[in-house]
Motif scaffolding. Structure first.
Motif, PDB file in Angstrom:
ATOM      1  N   GLY B 216     -30.662-109.916 -65.678  1.00  0.00           N
ATOM      2  CA  GLY B 216     -30.208-111.191 -65.132  1.00  0.00           C
ATOM      3  C   GLY B 216     -29.730-112.137 -66.213  1.00  0.00           C
ATOM      4  O   GLY B 216     -29.660-111.770 -67.390  1.00  0.00           O
ATOM      5  N   VAL B 217     -29.411-113.358 -65.795  1.00  0.00           N
ATOM      6  CA  VAL B 217     -28.922-114.363 -66.742  1.00  0.00           C
ATOM      7  C   VAL B 217     -29.938-115.504 -66.847  1.00  0.00           C
ATOM      8  O   VAL B 217     -30.335-116.086 -65.840  1.00  0.00           O
ATOM      9  N   ALA B 218     -30.367-115.804 -68.087  1.00  0.00           N
ATOM     10  CA  ALA B 218     -31.370-116.846 -68.326  1.00  0.00           C
ATOM     11  C   ALA B 218     -30.822-118.221 -67.965  1.00  0.00           C
ATOM     12  O   ALA B 218     -29.672-118.533 -68.251  1.00  0.00           O
ATOM     13  N   GLN B 219     -31.657-119.027 -67.321  1.00  0.00           N
ATOM     14  CA  GLN B 219     -31.269-120.391 -66.952  1.00  0.00           C
ATOM     15  C   GLN B 219     -32.048-121.412 -67.784  1.00  0.00           C
ATOM     16  O   GLN B 219     -31.925-122.613 -67.587  1.00  0.00           O
ATOM     17  N   MET B 220     -32.896-120.911 -68.695  1.00  0.00           N
ATOM     18  CA  MET B 220     -33.704-121.787 -69.564  1.00  0.00           C
ATOM     19  C   MET B 220     -33.793-121.136 -70.944  1.00  0.00           C
ATOM     20  O   MET B 220     -33.687-119.928 -71.062  1.00  0.00           O
ATOM     21  N   HIS B 221     -34.048-121.977 -71.959  1.00  0.00           N
ATOM     22  CA  HIS B 221     -34.343-121.457 -73.296  1.00  0.00           C
ATOM     23  C   HIS B 221     -35.811-121.014 -73.305  1.00  0.00           C
ATOM     24  O   HIS B 221     -36.590-121.487 -72.478  1.00  0.00           O
ATOM     25  N   GLY B 231     -40.165-123.400 -61.911  1.00  0.00           N
ATOM     26  CA  GLY B 231     -38.715-123.479 -62.044  1.00  0.00           C
ATOM     27  C   GLY B 231     -38.067-122.128 -62.178  1.00  0.00           C
ATOM     28  O   GLY B 231     -38.734-121.117 -62.439  1.00  0.00           O
ATOM     29  N   LEU B 232     -36.751-122.105 -61.982  1.00  0.00           N
ATOM     30  CA  LEU B 232     -35.963-120.871 -62.054  1.00  0.00           C
ATOM     31  C   LEU B 232     -35.713-120.506 -63.510  1.00  0.00           C
ATOM     32  O   LEU B 232     -35.150-121.280 -64.266  1.00  0.00           O
ATOM     33  N   PHE B 233     -36.129-119.315 -63.889  1.00  0.00           N
ATOM     34  CA  PHE B 233     -35.924-118.881 -65.271  1.00  0.00           C
ATOM     35  C   PHE B 233     -34.738-117.915 -65.378  1.00  0.00           C
ATOM     36  O   PHE B 233     -33.851-118.103 -66.205  1.00  0.00           O
ATOM     37  N   ILE B 234     -34.720-116.878 -64.521  1.00  0.00           N
ATOM     38  CA  ILE B 234     -33.636-115.887 -64.630  1.00  0.00           C
ATOM     39  C   ILE B 234     -32.987-115.628 -63.272  1.00  0.00           C
ATOM     40  O   ILE B 234     -33.668-115.333 -62.288  1.00  0.00           O
ATOM     41  N   LYS B 235     -31.675-115.735 -63.256  1.00  0.00           N
ATOM     42  CA  LYS B 235     -30.919-115.397 -62.050  1.00  0.00           C
ATOM     43  C   LYS B 235     -30.700-113.879 -62.070  1.00  0.00           C
ATOM     44  O   LYS B 235     -30.102-113.341 -62.993  1.00  0.00           O
ATOM     45  N   THR B 236     -31.179-113.198 -61.049  1.00  0.00           N
ATOM     46  CA  THR B 236     -31.097-111.740 -60.991  1.00  0.00           C
ATOM     47  C   THR B 236     -29.655-111.291 -60.754  1.00  0.00           C
ATOM     48  O   THR B 236     -28.984-111.801 -59.863  1.00  0.00           O
ATOM     49  N   LYS B 237     -29.187-110.341 -61.582  1.00  0.00           N
ATOM     50  CA  LYS B 237     -27.826-109.833 -61.422  1.00  0.00           C
ATOM     51  C   LYS B 237     -27.793-108.387 -60.934  1.00  0.00           C
ATOM     52  O   LYS B 237     -26.998-108.028 -60.087  1.00  0.00           O
TER      53      LYS B 237
END
Lengths: 88, 263
Positions: B216-221, B231-237
């Motif tokens: 997935g793509v990280a939405q936080m450091h 909170g949302l950490f990784i958007k699943t791809k």
């Protein structure tokens, strides 16, 4: 330290990744479900595996994949990046 | 053309895209069409390190428009006229044949690629050991005829190696089940993660046993994940693990417990 982390460190070493890990929370995993990747059977490896192949000069990358599929008797396989077959 | 060709088996084919975007390394033989001195050769070779413009060759699988590719390293290994042995470390989609042709043009004598061997595709290096087609067919024989699968099992690596170059995150069983069903990863399910993950990075998500759950793509450091509890950490791809591997942990709506009721 869990077994998963140990395996991930192996992956990092393979890729030459020198990053460290940060532990946030300790969790336990239910041993009744799932399986460490290194304990996969041959059948399971053929359903989620990879071979680092040395492509010979003759056939195209595509032909090599077809050959591997046929050899192992599997329906799904693919290659990572075409390597042109010969000098035109 | 020979060299490293990673072959993904089964569901691992879903991971090939993440490998294609990674850098490649080649060893190539350039044949010069006229003599040049080593000094000039070195100077010109150095000009091609960094961002270069390339127009894909006539025989190629992409649209033929000028594009920018980065050459990370270009090393003159040996020069014995008219042959030049080069080591090329470059961004994906760089055409070695074109690069060599262009070097020949700048040298003023012309050149073409005589031989090419790929020595690395992302994390897969020639030096880590390669399997020859001959070996593979022998190991398959041992498995099918002699009923000994050991060599074949040693030859096939777990598919997780296809994402070994990506930053990694380990999550708990409950989160693994949710992500397997297509959910995004939230902070509470995270156990361990790599340092220096940046927002926008493509990251690989693993179970506590080391199985790849998804990419997935990280939405936080990394730092933000450490400072927050939700909170949302990784958007699943791309989901890899099967849905049934870990049991669902969320509670079904009471009215659906015994299946939908019709009244």
């Amino acid at each position: 330290m869990n077994a998963g982390l140990e395996f991930l460190r192996k992956l990092d070493d393979f890729a030459g990744l020198g990053r460290r890990y940060v532990l946030i929370r300790e969790f336990t995993t239910n041993e009744n479900y799932g399986k460490p990747p290194e304990q996969r059977s041959l059948d399971e490896l053929m359903r989620l595996g990879v071979i680092s192949l040395d492509k010979p000069p003759g056939p195209s990358s595509h032909e090599v994949v077809a050959w591997v599929k046929n050899l192992l008797g599997i329906s799904k396989a693919g290659h990572g990046g075409t390597l042109e077959s010969s000098t035109p | 053309m020979t060299g490293v060709l990673p072959i993904a088996l089964g569901d691992a084919v879903k991971l090939i895209g993440f490998l294609m975007q990674s850098s490649k390394e080649y060893v190539a033989v350039m044949q010069l069409h006229g003599s040049v001195d080593v000094g000039a050769l070195r100077e010109v070779i150095d000009l091609f390190v960094g961002k270069i413009y390339q127009k894909p060759p006539v025989r190629s699988s992409v649209k033929r428009v000028l594009r920018v590719r980065e050459v990370f390293g270009l090393e003159l290994v040996e020069y014995e006229h008219p042959y030049v042995l080069l080591r090329i470390d470059c961004e994906h989609g760089t055409y070695a044949r074109k690069l060599i042709h262009d070097i020949g043009d700048v040298l003023g004598v012309g050149a073409h690629m005589r031989e090419l061997r790929r020595t690395r595709v992302g994390p897969f290096k020639e030096s880590s050991g390669l399997v020859r087609m001959h070996d593979l067919s022998e190991y398959t024989y041992l498995w099918r005829v002699e009923r000994d699968p050991r060599m074949l099992m040693k030859t096939i690596m777990p598919g997780e190696y296809l994402v070994s170059h990506l930053p990694k995150v380990i999550i708990n069983d409950a989160a693994a089940s949710a992500v397997a069903h297509g959910a995004d990863l939230t902070v509470p399910g995270v156990s361990t993660l790599h340092e220096r993950i940046r927002k926008g990075d493509v990251v690989a998500i693993f179970t506590l046993k080391g199985e790849l759950v998804a990419v997935g793509v990280a939405q936080m450091h990394t730092e933000e994940v450490l400072q927050t509890r939700k909170g949302l950490f990784i958007k699943t791809k791309r989901v890899i693990i099967d849905r049934g591997v870990y049991p669902p942990s969320w509670r079904k709506h009471p009215s659906l417990k015994n299946g939908p009721s019709y009244q």
